[in-house]
Design an enzyme around this catalytic site. Structure first.
Site, PDB file in Angstrom:
ATOM      1  CB  SER A   1     -47.823 -12.058 -59.958  1.00 11.09           C
ATOM      2  OG  SER A   1     -46.772 -13.109 -60.067  1.00 11.09           O
TER       3      SER A   1
ATOM      4  CE  LYS B   1     -47.127 -13.785 -63.822  1.00 15.21           C
ATOM      5  NZ  LYS B   1     -47.232 -12.943 -62.670  1.00 15.21           N
TER       6      LYS B   1
END
Length: 621
Positions: free
Chosen positions: A190, A384
């Site tokens: 990701s 993230k």
């Protein structure tokens, strides 16, 4: 149980254990046992030879370990060495302390390791300490070294020596891991290519201030599940509230941040999966299962409907398989949405009671261990980039992120999905060898490459090598409601896939409507459009009861039109924008979920191609 009760227990423990009577037996003054805190300093100094260890009792996550250490050391100086004695010393030492106070026998000299009788007395107790410090592996090390080395006369046994060494190494490691930095391994793509699958990195907890563990009573150095055993590694017997110690700074926009998974309060435990976690989000699993249950229950009915539409389209001379699927899907979606809450409740019950869900990859039902509920600090760690700060206005238009109505900074390695006009233009090995593009970055069916997850720089290089291939960003447009502000039923079903997972809000991976990131003190005026963004904040994160009735909104039983936000929130997105389960899926990240800043990769390895030497000890930006 709150921290305060455990610390009160630590304070009254010397009095319950009657230390004022046994201190005299150790040539100390009785009054020393009656002074809070100082009594522990004396006990550690006398029985452990380290008075300063008393300071470790203040640290949540370490305090009960050190409490057991001082108790076991204490009772052993009065002759209680056996396995049963050691267990009591660790868990409930008061019976032994009562015997010590009653017998009034003087404290014994330290163990004479040359005396086989004394060594035999404490053998199994030492084995227990080593086992609790490092199960099985500790014994393999200790007994293995003991078998190939010669014991020194009068020296501690290897079991005792390694037990002492490992337990205090674990204490030190626990303090560092909890309050300073923690190792973290990148499990998914990701964040590619900023971070790659197989990167090992350090999470700096001092950057934003370390969190005091909410559930400090847990097995050391594992997160939420004991490896190789399908059981949780912690207990909520001792439970604190959110507390963050001072750090070197605060989160800055575009920092790469590690945080506890916001949607991880409820999880489906699947023993087939790493760490037992099935999927990324419980609510997403519920939505999938609800629709599946509905289609299965309505299979016969929709067979009739499918035949009806097929005949109608053929009679009209406009039949195609695609058009038929669209009509049938629209009809199915309409009836499903009409009774959505009922089907979701059936799905929740099935997941909880029957412990089965559909494995979409295998296309079959699988058994699992049921639903588990995790406290904040025991939810999965995610990583993230923080693209939205408290109070920011965000919007995504055609895969471009806007922050406060201006295009956001683009990370150097930020990937988008580019579709090629010539499928199969290269093999995966060619793309890796020429451009460093790994299989996880490819959009392919296992044989034919037809898309690349890459940044602009990489796409430019690919175009030079394959000049006839055109690449275009894969943009998914937002649904547009009709004149009454209502979406088609099939669109309403799709709207449940992205935050805020409301049938009346259309967001997707590349287009997201404008919204504001909540901040502490913000007063929300509820509307039909914005309530969806605050449901989880009010209930899951800030602990209130929310009811949406026909006559208005009720919070904690009181009708209201406003809500005052209690915490700061952040918006996190993966740099690999089309292959990231991030805030677009599960929404805002509360401040109490923030773990630390990703600082450096200390090692990196590709499962197929080996060590990535260029990423070793590389700073993360």
């Amino acid at each position: 149980m709150s921290f305060i009760y455990f610390y009160l227990m630590l304070l009254i423990h010397p009095y319950l254990a009657m230390w004022w009577r046994s201190f005299e037996l150790a040539d100390r003054k009785s009054w020393e046992a009656l002074i809070p805190v100082y009594n522990y300093y004396v006990a550690f100094k006398v029985f452990c030879k380290k008075g300063w260890w008393a300071v470790l009792l203040v640290i949540p996550g370490v305090h009960l370990v050190m409490w057991s250490v001082v108790n076991v050391s204490y009772i052993r100086r009065f002759g209680y060495y056996s396995l049963l004695d050691t267990i009591q010393g660790i868990i409930f030492p008061y019976i032994l302390f009562f015997k010590i106070a009653k017998n009034q026998d003087k404290m014994l000299p330290e163990t004479n390791w040359a005396n086989s009788k004394e060594v035999a007395q404490r053998e199994w107790g030492d084995h227990l300490v080593l086992f609790l410090s490092l199960p099985v592996i500790g014994h393999i090390i200790a007994l293995g070294i003991g078998a190939v080395t010669r014991a020194r006369p009068g020296a501690k046994t290897k079991v005792k020596e390694w037990g002492d060494s490992i337990i205090f190494a674990l204490v030190a490691a626990l303090i560092i891991r909890t309050y300073v930095f923690e190792p973290f391994r990148i499990p998914t793509g990701s964040m590619e290519r900023t971070l790659l699958v197989g990167d090992f990195l350090f999470v700096n907890k001092l950057a934003y201030g370390p969190k005091v563990p909410v559930t400090p009573l847990s097995y050391p150095l594992v997160h939420n599940t004991v490896p190789w055993v399908t059981m949780k590694s912690y207990t909520t017997l001792e439970k604190g509230t959110y507390t963050r110690l001072p750090g070197f700074g605060k989160i800055q926009r575009y920092d790469v941040v590690v945080f506890n998974y916001p949607a991880g309060d409820t999880a489906v435990y699947d023993p087939r999966m790493p760490y037992g976690l099935m999927g990324h989000e419980y609510e997403g699993i519920v939505n999938n299962e609800a629709f599946r249950l509905y289609r299965e229950a309505s299979q016969t009915r929709f067979g009739v409907i499918e035949n009806y539409y097929r005949d109608s389209l053929k009679n009209a001379g406009i039949y195609t398989d695609e058009l038929l699927d669209r009509f049938v899907n629209e009809r199915a979606s309409f009836e499903y949405i009409k009774d959505l809450s009922s089907w979701k409740e059936k799905a929740r019950k099935m997941i909880a009671d029957d412990k089965v869900t559909m494995d979409n990859q295998l296309g079959q039902l699988i058994k699992h261990h049921g639903i588990i509920y995790r406290p904040v600090d025991k939810r999965e760690n995610y990583i993230k980039r923080c693209v939205g700060m408290p109070g920011d206005y965000l919007e995504i238009k055609n895969s471009i992120l806007y922050v406060n109505d201006k295009p956001a900074e683009v990370a150097k390695h930020q990937n988008l999905l580019y579709l090629a006009n010539e499928p199969g233009f290269a093999t995966s090995d060619e793309l890796y060898n020429k451009f460093g593009i790994e299989k996880s970055d490819l959009h392919w069916d296992g044989r034919v490459v037809y898309g690349v997850h890459a940044n602009l720089e990489t796409i430019a290089k690919v175009r030079k090598t394959y000049p006839n291939v055109q690449f275009n960003i894969d943009v998914k447009p937002q649904y547009v409601p009709d004149g009454n502000g209502v979406f088609r039923a099939s669109e309403q079903v799709d709207n449940l896939s992205y935050f805020p997972k409301d049938i009346n809000v259309s967001n997707n991976v590349s287009n997201f409507g404008r919204f504001q990131v909540p901040f502490k003190g913000k007063v929300v005026d509820f509307t039909k459009e914005n309530i969806a963004y605050y449901r989880r904040i009010i209930t899951a994160y800030e602990g209130h009861k929310l009811e949406e009735k026909t006559d208005g909104i009720y919070i904690d039983g009181k009708k209201t039109t406003t809500y005052k936000v209690e915490m700061n929130y952040y918006w996190m997105m993966g740099d690999n924008r089309y292959q990231s389960a991030d805030s677009r899926t599960w929404g805002f990240v509360p401040e109490d979920h923030i773990v630390g800043k990703a600082s450096m990769t200390w090692f990196s390895s590709n499962p197929e191609y080996g060590i990535r030497w260029d990423r070793v000890f590389k700073a993360i930006k």
